[in-house]
Write an enzyme that holds these catalytic residues in place. Sequence first.
Site, PDB file in Angstrom:
ATOM      1  N   ASN A 112      57.765  17.150 117.096  1.00  0.00           N
ATOM      2  CA  ASN A 112      57.115  16.103 116.657  1.00  0.00           C
ATOM      3  C   ASN A 112      55.392  16.366 116.730  1.00  0.00           C
ATOM      4  O   ASN A 112      55.225  17.295 117.732  1.00  0.00           O
ATOM      5  CB  ASN A 112      57.234  14.788 117.340  1.00  0.00           C
ATOM      6  CG  ASN A 112      58.850  14.338 117.402  1.00  0.00           C
ATOM      7  OD1 ASN A 112      59.463  14.753 116.646  1.00  0.00           O
ATOM      8  ND2 ASN A 112      59.098  13.573 118.305  1.00  0.00           N
ATOM      9  N   VAL A 113      54.861  15.951 115.764  1.00  0.00           N
ATOM     10  CA  VAL A 113      53.438  15.964 115.849  1.00  0.00           C
ATOM     11  C   VAL A 113      52.458  15.000 115.836  1.00  0.00           C
ATOM     12  O   VAL A 113      51.373  14.829 115.763  1.00  0.00           O
ATOM     13  CB  VAL A 113      53.224  16.538 114.229  1.00  0.00           C
ATOM     14  CG1 VAL A 113      53.912  17.787 113.808  1.00  0.00           C
ATOM     15  CG2 VAL A 113      53.282  15.554 113.066  1.00  0.00           C
ATOM     16  N   HIS A 129      55.737  22.606 115.711  1.00  0.00           N
ATOM     17  CA  HIS A 129      55.566  22.229 114.376  1.00  0.00           C
ATOM     18  C   HIS A 129      54.176  21.876 114.162  1.00  0.00           C
ATOM     19  O   HIS A 129      53.823  21.252 113.089  1.00  0.00           O
ATOM     20  CB  HIS A 129      56.533  21.282 113.966  1.00  0.00           C
ATOM     21  CG  HIS A 129      58.000  21.762 113.845  1.00  0.00           C
ATOM     22  ND1 HIS A 129      59.053  20.887 113.409  1.00  0.00           N
ATOM     23  CD2 HIS A 129      58.456  23.203 114.087  1.00  0.00           C
ATOM     24  CE1 HIS A 129      60.187  21.696 113.274  1.00  0.00           C
ATOM     25  NE2 HIS A 129      59.626  23.028 113.646  1.00  0.00           N
ATOM     26  N   CYS A 137      41.565  26.015 108.280  1.00  0.00           N
ATOM     27  CA  CYS A 137      41.490  26.296 106.868  1.00  0.00           C
ATOM     28  C   CYS A 137      42.482  27.097 106.247  1.00  0.00           C
ATOM     29  O   CYS A 137      43.304  27.854 106.796  1.00  0.00           O
ATOM     30  CB  CYS A 137      40.173  27.584 106.860  1.00  0.00           C
ATOM     31  SG  CYS A 137      39.879  27.966 105.259  1.00  0.00           S
ATOM     32  N   CYS A 159      33.980  28.807 104.725  1.00  0.00           N
ATOM     33  CA  CYS A 159      34.499  29.973 103.832  1.00  0.00           C
ATOM     34  C   CYS A 159      34.381  29.676 102.525  1.00  0.00           C
ATOM     35  O   CYS A 159      34.815  30.170 101.627  1.00  0.00           O
ATOM     36  CB  CYS A 159      35.282  30.627 104.310  1.00  0.00           C
ATOM     37  SG  CYS A 159      37.087  29.996 104.160  1.00  0.00           S
ATOM     38  N   SER A 198      68.253  15.974 114.490  1.00  0.00           N
ATOM     39  CA  SER A 198      69.475  16.429 113.906  1.00  0.00           C
ATOM     40  C   SER A 198      69.903  17.746 114.196  1.00  0.00           C
ATOM     41  O   SER A 198      70.947  18.135 113.797  1.00  0.00           O
ATOM     42  CB  SER A 198      68.956  16.372 112.305  1.00  0.00           C
ATOM     43  OG  SER A 198      68.069  17.078 111.944  1.00  0.00           O
ATOM     44  N   VAL A 223      71.399   8.511 118.549  1.00  0.00           N
ATOM     45  CA  VAL A 223      72.122   7.389 118.221  1.00  0.00           C
ATOM     46  C   VAL A 223      73.583   7.907 117.398  1.00  0.00           C
ATOM     47  O   VAL A 223      74.463   7.148 117.495  1.00  0.00           O
ATOM     48  CB  VAL A 223      71.430   6.499 117.236  1.00  0.00           C
ATOM     49  CG1 VAL A 223      70.579   5.712 117.999  1.00  0.00           C
ATOM     50  CG2 VAL A 223      70.771   7.432 116.032  1.00  0.00           C
TER      51      VAL A 223
HETATM   52  P1  OAD Z   1      65.656  14.422 111.758  1.00  0.00           P
HETATM   53  O1  OAD Z   1      65.017  13.275 110.829  1.00  0.00           O
HETATM   54  O2  OAD Z   1      66.093  15.461 110.997  1.00  0.00           O
HETATM   55  O3  OAD Z   1      66.406  13.915 112.910  1.00  0.00           O
HETATM   56  C1  OAD Z   1      66.298  12.826 113.502  1.00  0.00           C
HETATM   57  C2  OAD Z   1      67.527  12.552 114.652  1.00  0.00           C
HETATM   58  O4  OAD Z   1      67.131  11.471 115.566  1.00  0.00           O
HETATM   59  C3  OAD Z   1      68.753  12.193 113.829  1.00  0.00           C
HETATM   60  O5  OAD Z   1      69.919  12.958 114.563  1.00  0.00           O
HETATM   61  C4  OAD Z   1      69.070  10.836 114.343  1.00  0.00           C
HETATM   62  O6  OAD Z   1      70.611  10.321 114.430  1.00  0.00           O
HETATM   63  C5  OAD Z   1      68.208  10.546 115.376  1.00  0.00           C
HETATM   64  N1  OAD Z   1      67.915   9.503 115.987  1.00  0.00           N
HETATM   65  C6  OAD Z   1      67.225   8.325 115.108  1.00  0.00           C
HETATM   66  N2  OAD Z   1      66.874   7.377 115.993  1.00  0.00           N
HETATM   67  C7  OAD Z   1      67.082   7.647 117.117  1.00  0.00           C
HETATM   68  C8  OAD Z   1      66.742   6.716 118.415  1.00  0.00           C
HETATM   69  N3  OAD Z   1      66.219   5.396 118.334  1.00  0.00           N
HETATM   70  N4  OAD Z   1      67.026   7.517 119.357  1.00  0.00           N
HETATM   71  C9  OAD Z   1      67.595   8.708 119.535  1.00  0.00           C
HETATM   72  N5  OAD Z   1      67.866   9.523 118.393  1.00  0.00           N
HETATM   73  C10 OAD Z   1      67.641   8.921 117.177  1.00  0.00           C
HETATM   74  O7  OAD Z   1      64.454  14.694 112.658  1.00  0.00           O
HETATM   75  P2  OAD Z   1      64.020  16.187 113.523  1.00  0.00           P
HETATM   76  O8  OAD Z   1      65.205  16.798 114.062  1.00  0.00           O
HETATM   77  O9  OAD Z   1      63.125  15.994 114.140  1.00  0.00           O
HETATM   78  O10 OAD Z   1      59.545  19.596 110.475  1.00  0.00           O
HETATM   79  O11 OAD Z   1      63.633  16.933 112.154  1.00  0.00           O
HETATM   80  C11 OAD Z   1      63.296  18.346 112.457  1.00  0.00           C
HETATM   81  C12 OAD Z   1      62.143  18.775 111.489  1.00  0.00           C
HETATM   82  O12 OAD Z   1      62.323  18.478 110.131  1.00  0.00           O
HETATM   83  C13 OAD Z   1      60.733  17.924 111.773  1.00  0.00           C
HETATM   84  O13 OAD Z   1      60.077  18.426 112.807  1.00  0.00           O
HETATM   85  C14 OAD Z   1      60.108  18.210 110.387  1.00  0.00           C
HETATM   86  C15 OAD Z   1      61.219  18.000 109.488  1.00  0.00           C
HETATM   87  O14 OAD Z   1      61.231  18.593 108.299  1.00  0.00           O
HETATM   88  C16 OAD Z   1      58.214  19.684 110.033  1.00  0.00           C
HETATM   89  O15 OAD Z   1      57.532  18.752 109.526  1.00  0.00           O
HETATM   90  C17 OAD Z   1      57.728  20.943 110.273  1.00  0.00           C
END
Ligand code: OAD
Length: 257
Positions: A112-113, A129, A137, A159, A198, A223
């Site tokens: 997360n950012v 990330h 830049c 620059c 995910s 979830v």
């Molecule tokens: P995703 O959107 O791919 O996955 C979110 C996950 O959170 C899913 O498995 C949901 O089931 C789960 N979820 C949703 N609500 C929840 C809750 N209240 N409690 C627990 N779990 C819950 O997000 P990320 O896995 O973080 O990259 O995605 C990875 C990367 O893909 C991100 O960092 C981003 C994106 O492109 C960049 O921006 C570089």
Amino acid sequence: MADENVRDGNAAEGIDRAARALALSSRTVVLTGAGISKESGIPTFRDLDGIWTKYRAEELASREGFLSNPALVWNWYMERRTAARAAQPNSGHRALARLETLLPVFLLVTQNVDNLHLRAGNREIVELHGNIERYRCFECGKPSREDDSWSKGPPRCACGGLIRPNIVWFGEPLPAAELECSYRETQRCDALLIVGTSGIVHPAAMLPSVARQSGAFLIEVNVDPSGITPIVDVFLAGKAGKVLPGLVRRVEEFLAG
Ligand code: OAD
């Protein structure tokens, strides 16, 4: 490997097994994704209401997208920044901050950012990330700080290059030091707690396999089952904000003897 019966975050047996493993762990790593911030009102990426179901990643999160429309990309990140600033850490973030104070060696690796882990109180954080409050830049890579001229749109570096958010875009490598630290600590942890991801974006998604191969105990809070679920020891189904406080309370009880 996951205990398929543990489908409810309150399921006492799963919570007990997970809490005991954490309480006994000398080195602990937590890997978080967008799911943990959802209860703070920040959308995930791939849920039905997720960011990548509404917006095109190629347009908003790639070097090519930025070059073809810098203002669009800049404004989109500024909107996300405003939302992150307005959001508050939830009970899931706070539980992880509490967990850090309980365990001997602890590292939180986040995709997360949004800064919510820091604002909740975690201190040992690796941001894989990037961070929505940091900039650099596009041309020379020099870090940049916000100033008054930024209200006018995508700013420029001394620059002449455009300033971009310091966030990893598709096709870009992750920051080397952060990635190396995450792998090193995951390889030697006793327990890995995975929350709200995910598990499909690499290389972060490799960390659970790294821990598995090193013999760590794997706990997942989500979830829904994810790509990681088949290799975890305990899957705790439920919202992070509901499951994590109970889990951390149980860790405290084990530690109190
Ligand atoms: P995703 O959107 O791919 O996955 C979110 C996950 O959170 C899913 O498995 C949901 O089931 C789960 N979820 C949703 N609500 C929840 C809750 N209240 N409690 C627990 N779990 C819950 O997000 P990320 O896995 O973080 O990259 O995605 C990875 C990367 O893909 C991100 O960092 C981003 C994106 O492109 C960049 O921006 C570089």
